[in-house]
Design an enzyme around this catalytic site. Structure first.
Site, PDB file in Angstrom:
ATOM      1  N   HIS A   1      67.462  -7.407   2.677  1.00 44.85           N
ATOM      2  CA  HIS A   1      66.134  -7.856   2.272  1.00 44.85           C
ATOM      3  C   HIS A   1      65.112  -7.248   3.222  1.00 44.85           C
ATOM      4  O   HIS A   1      65.167  -7.466   4.439  1.00 44.85           O
ATOM      5  CB  HIS A   1      66.069  -9.385   2.324  1.00 44.85           C
ATOM      6  CG  HIS A   1      64.750  -9.949   1.901  1.00 44.85           C
ATOM      7  ND1 HIS A   1      64.236  -9.786   0.638  1.00 44.85           N
ATOM      8  CD2 HIS A   1      63.820 -10.656   2.599  1.00 44.85           C
ATOM      9  CE1 HIS A   1      63.061 -10.389   0.561  1.00 44.85           C
ATOM     10  NE2 HIS A   1      62.786 -10.918   1.739  1.00 44.85           N
TER      11      HIS A   1
ATOM     12  N   LYS B   1      55.744  -9.032   4.304  1.00 46.21           N
ATOM     13  CA  LYS B   1      56.254  -7.644   4.353  1.00 46.21           C
ATOM     14  C   LYS B   1      55.628  -6.782   3.257  1.00 46.21           C
ATOM     15  O   LYS B   1      55.224  -5.644   3.515  1.00 46.21           O
ATOM     16  CB  LYS B   1      57.786  -7.652   4.207  1.00 46.21           C
ATOM     17  CG  LYS B   1      58.513  -8.414   5.295  1.00 46.21           C
ATOM     18  CD  LYS B   1      60.017  -8.311   5.147  1.00 46.21           C
ATOM     19  CE  LYS B   1      60.518  -8.977   3.872  1.00 46.21           C
ATOM     20  NZ  LYS B   1      60.284 -10.438   3.870  1.00 46.21           N
TER      21      LYS B   1
ATOM     22  N   ASP C   1      61.328  -5.316  -1.140  1.00 48.79           N
ATOM     23  CA  ASP C   1      62.196  -6.469  -1.377  1.00 48.79           C
ATOM     24  C   ASP C   1      63.666  -6.201  -1.069  1.00 48.79           C
ATOM     25  O   ASP C   1      64.275  -6.877  -0.254  1.00 48.79           O
ATOM     26  CB  ASP C   1      62.056  -6.982  -2.821  1.00 48.79           C
ATOM     27  CG  ASP C   1      62.710  -8.340  -2.994  1.00 48.79           C
ATOM     28  OD1 ASP C   1      62.539  -9.197  -2.104  1.00 48.79           O
ATOM     29  OD2 ASP C   1      63.409  -8.542  -4.000  1.00 48.79           O
TER      30      ASP C   1
ATOM     31  N   ARG D   1      56.269  -6.730  26.556  1.00 52.97           N
ATOM     32  CA  ARG D   1      54.899  -6.224  26.691  1.00 52.97           C
ATOM     33  C   ARG D   1      54.850  -4.823  27.286  1.00 52.97           C
ATOM     34  O   ARG D   1      53.779  -4.207  27.346  1.00 52.97           O
ATOM     35  CB  ARG D   1      54.070  -7.188  27.544  1.00 52.97           C
ATOM     36  CG  ARG D   1      54.005  -8.586  26.955  1.00 52.97           C
ATOM     37  CD  ARG D   1      53.158  -9.521  27.789  1.00 52.97           C
ATOM     38  NE  ARG D   1      51.763  -9.102  27.843  1.00 52.97           N
ATOM     39  CZ  ARG D   1      50.807  -9.781  28.500  1.00 52.97           C
ATOM     40  NH1 ARG D   1      51.125 -10.880  29.153  1.00 52.97           N
ATOM     41  NH2 ARG D   1      49.575  -9.342  28.513  1.00 52.97           N
TER      42      ARG D   1
END
Length: 307
Positions: A139, A160, A178, A244
């Site tokens: 998916h 998405k 999808d 980060r």
């Protein structure tokens, strides 16, 4: 184990069928490599790769001519007795009538191609490796961003498809929405594509199904793309530590292949499409030998040591 029908092979390779009387409907190819049966024509059948397409080139053809029709027919008959998928004569080489009779006897079709033997063998192997590659469906959304295949994953409803739509608006190309079919074509390459039934369609909650190819043109879509980078979208969690600096790469594994993976927290005000675009450019930069995080680290280290 995946197989390819011999009929698909005929259509893809555009070969001439010299034995139309042989039924090819139920013949399947299960091996991606091909075999040039030089040793078998000489009578050596140990470790014979009889599941492969057998290709006859100039060398094998000349050897058979020197051996004579009777001896060559005997050896070709032995090859066919192993029920090989097919025999292909390259360079439009002549095929003796005796071979065509054997073909009907053993039910092994004979084809002919005008292509150079090495080129034909390479193209057949390349195509079969893709068609017979191990595969899974996941998916997600696959987009081509500046030539890098970016697979966007995350829970259903996280956005998405909306990110993919924004990326299309920014000039990038949709591969699949999808459901993404992933094939392992080599130990370093994963190839992604869309299922035939959903190719070029995007589902947008509140609007429904849209056809990206029709709305944005053929330049906005692509059928296949290697998967170079994975971006995992997830809800923002204030208690979780996010990377980060990016000094160390994180990976995700599909079919035994590792792919660089970034976890991107979703929060109001963050333009995820631009983040995905920047991640793709940064990944390409690293492939070219420049690592921004490492450069900053080296500068800070140098500055501290200098002071």
């Amino acid at each position: 184990m995946y197989t390819v029908s011999l009929q698909d092979f005929i259509g893809k390779m555009d070969v001439e069928n010299l034995t139309p009387q042989v039924d090819v409907e139920n013949i399947e190819i299960s091996q991606s490599d091909v075999n040039r049966p030089a040793l078998q024509l000489a009578g050596f059948f140990d470790y014979f790769d009889h599941h492969r397409i057998q290709i006859i080139g100039q060398v094998e053809h000349t050897y058979m001519e020197k051996q004579g029709v009777e001896k060559s027919t005997e050896m070709v008959g032995r090859i066919m007795s192993y029920k090989v998928p097919a025999i292909v004569f390259c360079r439009n080489l002549s095929v003796p009538d005796e071979f065509l009779k054997l073909s009907e006897k053993y039910g092994v079709p004979i084809f002919r191609s005008p292509s150079d033997t090495s080129s034909f063998s390479a193209e057949v192997t390349r195509w079969l490796k893709v068609e017979l590659a191990p595969r899974i469906s996941i998916h997600g959304v696959l987009v081509d961003i500046y030539g890098e295949g970016v697979l966007i994953t995350g829970e259903s409803g996280i956005g998405k498809s909306e990110v993919a739509l924004e990326l299309i608006h920014r000039g990038h190309r949709l591969v699949s929405d999808d459901v993404v079919e992933i094939r392992k074509v080599s130990d370093v390459t994963l190839l992604g594509s869309a299922p035939d039934i959903t190719r070029h369609f995007i589902e947008l909650r509140g609007i429904g199904i849209i056809d990206a190819k029709t709305l944005f043109g053929v330049e906005s879509v692509k059928n296949t793309q290697s998967i170079d980078l994975v971006i995992k979208l997830e809800e923002w969690n204030k208690d979780q530590e996010y990377d980060r600096m990016g000094l160390e790469e994180n990976y995700i594994e599909y079919l035994g292949n590792k792919v660089v993976c970034h976890s991107i927290p979703i929060r109001p005000g963050r333009n995820v499409a631009i983040i995905c675009e920047s991640a793709a450019v940064n990944y390409r930069q690293k492939k070219m030998g420049y690592n921004a995080a490492l450069e900053l680290y080296n500068r800070v280290t140098s500055n501290l040591s200098g002071s």
